[in-house]
Design a protein around this motif. Structure first.
Motif, PDB file in Angstrom:
ATOM      1  N   CYS A 153       0.824  -1.213   0.000  1.00 26.32           N
ATOM      2  CA  CYS A 153       0.000   0.000   0.000  1.00 26.32           C
ATOM      3  C   CYS A 153       0.856   1.260   0.000  1.00 26.32           C
ATOM      4  CB  CYS A 153      -0.900   0.019   1.231  1.00 26.32           C
ATOM      5  SG  CYS A 153      -2.306  -1.083   1.137  1.00 26.32           S
ATOM      6  N   VAL A 154       1.806   1.348   0.942  1.00 25.72           N
ATOM      7  CA  VAL A 154       2.538   2.609   1.092  1.00 25.72           C
ATOM      8  C   VAL A 154       3.551   2.820  -0.029  1.00 25.72           C
ATOM      9  CG1 VAL A 154       2.203   2.634   3.589  1.00 25.72           C
ATOM     10  CG2 VAL A 154       4.273   1.587   2.648  1.00 25.72           C
ATOM     11  N   VAL A 155       4.020   1.750  -0.652  1.00 27.95           N
ATOM     12  CA  VAL A 155       5.014   1.887  -1.715  1.00 27.95           C
ATOM     13  C   VAL A 155       4.366   2.035  -3.091  1.00 27.95           C
ATOM     14  CG1 VAL A 155       6.935   0.746  -2.910  1.00 27.95           C
ATOM     15  CG2 VAL A 155       6.802   0.670  -0.415  1.00 27.95           C
ATOM     16  N   ASN A 156       3.288   1.293  -3.346  1.00 21.42           N
ATOM     17  CA  ASN A 156       2.765   1.203  -4.714  1.00 21.42           C
ATOM     18  C   ASN A 156       1.333   1.682  -4.911  1.00 21.42           C
ATOM     19  OD1 ASN A 156       5.164   0.058  -5.819  1.00 21.42           O
ATOM     20  ND2 ASN A 156       4.613  -1.903  -4.888  1.00 21.42           N
ATOM     21  N   SER A 157       0.602   1.929  -3.837  1.00 19.55           N
ATOM     22  CA  SER A 157      -0.792   2.332  -3.986  1.00 19.55           C
ATOM     23  C   SER A 157      -0.925   3.834  -4.225  1.00 19.55           C
ATOM     24  CB  SER A 157      -1.589   1.942  -2.738  1.00 19.55           C
ATOM     25  OG  SER A 157      -2.900   2.461  -2.801  1.00 19.55           O
ATOM     26  N   SER A 158      -1.959   4.208  -4.969  1.00 13.28           N
ATOM     27  CA  SER A 158      -2.268   5.629  -5.172  1.00 13.28           C
ATOM     28  C   SER A 158      -3.520   6.021  -4.394  1.00 13.28           C
ATOM     29  CB  SER A 158      -2.469   5.917  -6.667  1.00 13.28           C
ATOM     30  OG  SER A 158      -3.520   5.112  -7.185  1.00 13.28           O
ATOM     31  N   SER A 159      -3.791   5.328  -3.302  1.00 15.54           N
ATOM     32  CA  SER A 159      -4.975   5.604  -2.495  1.00 15.54           C
ATOM     33  C   SER A 159      -4.964   7.042  -1.984  1.00 15.54           C
ATOM     34  CB  SER A 159      -5.025   4.645  -1.306  1.00 15.54           C
ATOM     35  OG  SER A 159      -6.001   5.064  -0.374  1.00 15.54           O
ATOM     36  N   PRO A 160      -6.055   7.785  -2.174  1.00 15.94           N
ATOM     37  CA  PRO A 160      -6.126   9.159  -1.654  1.00 15.94           C
ATOM     38  C   PRO A 160      -5.893   9.215  -0.149  1.00 15.94           C
ATOM     39  CG  PRO A 160      -7.948   8.725  -3.151  1.00 15.94           C
ATOM     40  CD  PRO A 160      -7.278   7.404  -2.908  1.00 15.94           C
ATOM     41  N   LEU A 161      -6.337   8.192   0.566  1.00 17.08           N
ATOM     42  CA  LEU A 161      -6.182   8.162   2.019  1.00 17.08           C
ATOM     43  C   LEU A 161      -4.712   8.205   2.422  1.00 17.08           C
ATOM     44  CD1 LEU A 161      -8.032   7.813   4.573  1.00 17.08           C
ATOM     45  CD2 LEU A 161      -7.414   5.394   4.489  1.00 17.08           C
ATOM     46  N   LEU A 162      -3.868   7.578   1.606  1.00 17.03           N
ATOM     47  CA  LEU A 162      -2.448   7.509   1.934  1.00 17.03           C
ATOM     48  C   LEU A 162      -1.683   8.747   1.481  1.00 17.03           C
ATOM     49  CD1 LEU A 162      -1.843   3.738   1.137  1.00 17.03           C
ATOM     50  CD2 LEU A 162      -2.151   4.820   3.367  1.00 17.03           C
ATOM     51  N   ARG A 163      -2.417   9.739   0.988  1.00 17.98           N
ATOM     52  CA  ARG A 163      -1.794  11.020   0.674  1.00 17.98           C
ATOM     53  C   ARG A 163      -2.136  12.064   1.736  1.00 17.98           C
ATOM     54  NH1 ARG A 163      -3.494   9.681  -4.742  1.00 17.98           N
ATOM     55  NH2 ARG A 163      -5.167  11.236  -4.654  1.00 17.98           N
ATOM     56  N   THR A 164      -2.656  11.600   2.868  1.00 10.50           N
ATOM     57  CA  THR A 164      -2.992  12.491   3.978  1.00 10.50           C
ATOM     58  C   THR A 164      -2.060  12.194   5.156  1.00 10.50           C
ATOM     59  OG1 THR A 164      -4.545  10.985   5.082  1.00 10.50           O
ATOM     60  CG2 THR A 164      -5.394  12.302   3.240  1.00 10.50           C
ATOM     61  N   ASP A 165      -2.269  12.901   6.254  1.00  7.24           N
ATOM     62  CA  ASP A 165      -1.452  12.687   7.454  1.00  7.24           C
ATOM     63  C   ASP A 165      -1.643  11.294   8.050  1.00  7.24           C
ATOM     64  OD1 ASP A 165      -0.365  15.180   7.280  1.00  7.24           O
ATOM     65  OD2 ASP A 165      -1.680  16.111   8.771  1.00  7.24           O
ATOM     66  N   LEU A 166      -2.690  10.591   7.618  1.00  5.27           N
ATOM     67  CA  LEU A 166      -2.913   9.229   8.120  1.00  5.27           C
ATOM     68  C   LEU A 166      -1.791   8.280   7.702  1.00  5.27           C
ATOM     69  CD1 LEU A 166      -6.751   8.815   7.523  1.00  5.27           C
ATOM     70  CD2 LEU A 166      -5.579   9.147   9.706  1.00  5.27           C
ATOM     71  N   LEU A 167      -1.030   8.669   6.683  1.00  7.33           N
ATOM     72  CA  LEU A 167       0.093   7.841   6.248  1.00  7.33           C
ATOM     73  C   LEU A 167       1.064   7.592   7.395  1.00  7.33           C
ATOM     74  CD1 LEU A 167       1.596   6.398   3.952  1.00  7.33           C
ATOM     75  CD2 LEU A 167       2.665   8.592   3.382  1.00  7.33           C
ATOM     76  N   ARG A 168       1.241   8.590   8.264  1.00  8.03           N
ATOM     77  CA  ARG A 168       2.149   8.417   9.400  1.00  8.03           C
ATOM     78  C   ARG A 168       1.678   7.294  10.312  1.00  8.03           C
ATOM     79  NH1 ARG A 168       3.310  14.674  11.361  1.00  8.03           N
ATOM     80  NH2 ARG A 168       4.210  15.429   9.401  1.00  8.03           N
ATOM     81  N   ARG A 169       0.366   7.182  10.506  1.00  8.46           N
ATOM     82  CA  ARG A 169      -0.162   6.133  11.369  1.00  8.46           C
ATOM     83  C   ARG A 169       0.014   4.758  10.728  1.00  8.46           C
ATOM     84  NH1 ARG A 169      -6.002   8.188  13.166  1.00  8.46           N
ATOM     85  NH2 ARG A 169      -6.030   6.117  14.142  1.00  8.46           N
ATOM     86  N   PHE A 221      -6.297  -5.667  -6.100  1.00 10.81           N
ATOM     87  CA  PHE A 221      -5.882  -5.274  -4.753  1.00 10.81           C
ATOM     88  C   PHE A 221      -5.871  -3.756  -4.633  1.00 10.81           C
ATOM     89  CE2 PHE A 221      -2.503  -3.913  -1.849  1.00 10.81           C
ATOM     90  CZ  PHE A 221      -2.899  -4.528  -0.679  1.00 10.81           C
ATOM     91  N   PHE A 222      -5.243  -3.088  -5.585  1.00 10.13           N
ATOM     92  CA  PHE A 222      -5.134  -1.639  -5.517  1.00 10.13           C
ATOM     93  C   PHE A 222      -6.489  -0.961  -5.707  1.00 10.13           C
ATOM     94  CE2 PHE A 222      -0.841  -2.994  -6.837  1.00 10.13           C
ATOM     95  CZ  PHE A 222      -0.151  -2.538  -5.729  1.00 10.13           C
ATOM     96  N   ALA A 223      -7.333  -1.522  -6.544  1.00 10.40           N
ATOM     97  CA  ALA A 223      -8.664  -0.949  -6.746  1.00 10.40           C
ATOM     98  C   ALA A 223      -9.463  -0.989  -5.445  1.00 10.40           C
ATOM     99  CB  ALA A 223      -9.400  -1.712  -7.843  1.00 10.40           C
ATOM    100  N   ARG A 224      -9.363  -2.071  -4.686  1.00 10.41           N
ATOM    101  CA  ARG A 224     -10.112  -2.187  -3.438  1.00 10.41           C
ATOM    102  C   ARG A 224      -9.528  -1.306  -2.353  1.00 10.41           C
ATOM    103  NH1 ARG A 224     -10.361  -8.429  -5.145  1.00 10.41           N
ATOM    104  NH2 ARG A 224     -12.195  -8.214  -6.470  1.00 10.41           N
TER     105      ARG A 224
END
Length: 204
Positions: free
Chosen positions: A106-122, A159-162
């Motif tokens: 997720c953190v290396v290859n996903s383009s999830s909008p959620l992982l472009r926020t401060d939640l990435l730190r968590r 996987f990435f779509a979900r």
């Protein structure tokens, strides 16, 4: 590069079925080659190879003429399967480790909008906590963490779509857990892993 027939040598007294390491939670077998990559084979291909191997040994041959069709595990997948091999005596921890691989993906290859926020730190904190508890990390230029699957079983893009559908951290974790469990079940049902002898001989 030496022909594979010269690389795959048998020792004295070998039996055709002596290369099984474990059947569950994933099936691992010892390869008949000292060096090289880990091979991930469909069960149908592994069965052909085991039959040929058994026949070659029974006929007194000193080498095998082919290896099964396979995925060669590289670019991070090699570390993933070694982590699964380390936890081969505990399905619960093997599944937990594969969930960690899913988070890494997720953190290396996903383009999830959620992982472009401060939640990435968590998410990173969760990853670091799991790494410490499982005493494992990927090395070098690892770029892929979930193991390959034939697309008739599961498409990597699914996987990435979900993951992209997750709108909260809780949902993200739930989707990663669900998808990695589905993939783990497919790996257990459909594949066999052959490890070079040096990886079996060295401590996991």
């Amino acid at each position: 590069m030496e022909p594979m027939a010269k690389i795959i040598q048998f020792g004295n007294g070998r039996k055709g079925d002596d290369n099984l390491i474990c059947r569950k939670p994933l099936e691992f077998r010892r390869g008949d080659w000292r060096q090289g990559q880990i091979l991930q084979c469909l069960r149908s291909e592994a069965e052909k190879y085991q039959s040929h191997r058994h026949q070659a040994i029974n006929n007194g041959h000193s080498h095998l003429s082919f290896v099964p069709e396979h995925f060669s595990l590289v670019s991070g997948c090699d570390y993933t399967v070694m982590g699964l091999y380390r936890w081969r005596e505990s399905e619960e921890q093997a599944r937990e480790f594969y969930q960690l691989a899913g988070l890494m993906e997720c953190v290396v290859n996903s383009s999830s909008p959620l992982l472009r926020t401060d939640l990435l730190r968590r998410v990173y904190k969760t990853i670091m906590d799991l790494r410490r508890s499982l005493n494992f990390s990927w090395k070098g230029d690892s770029s892929q963490f979930l193991l390959p699957l034939h697309p008739n079983f599961y498409r990597r893009s699914d996987f990435f779509a979900r993951i992209q559908q997750a709108d909260t951290l809780k949902v993200l974790y739930e989707k990663v857990e669900h998808e990695t469990r589905v993939q783990f079940d497919l790996l257990a049902a459909e594949y066999v892993f052959y490890l070079p002898q040096r990886m079996v001989d060295e401590p996991a």
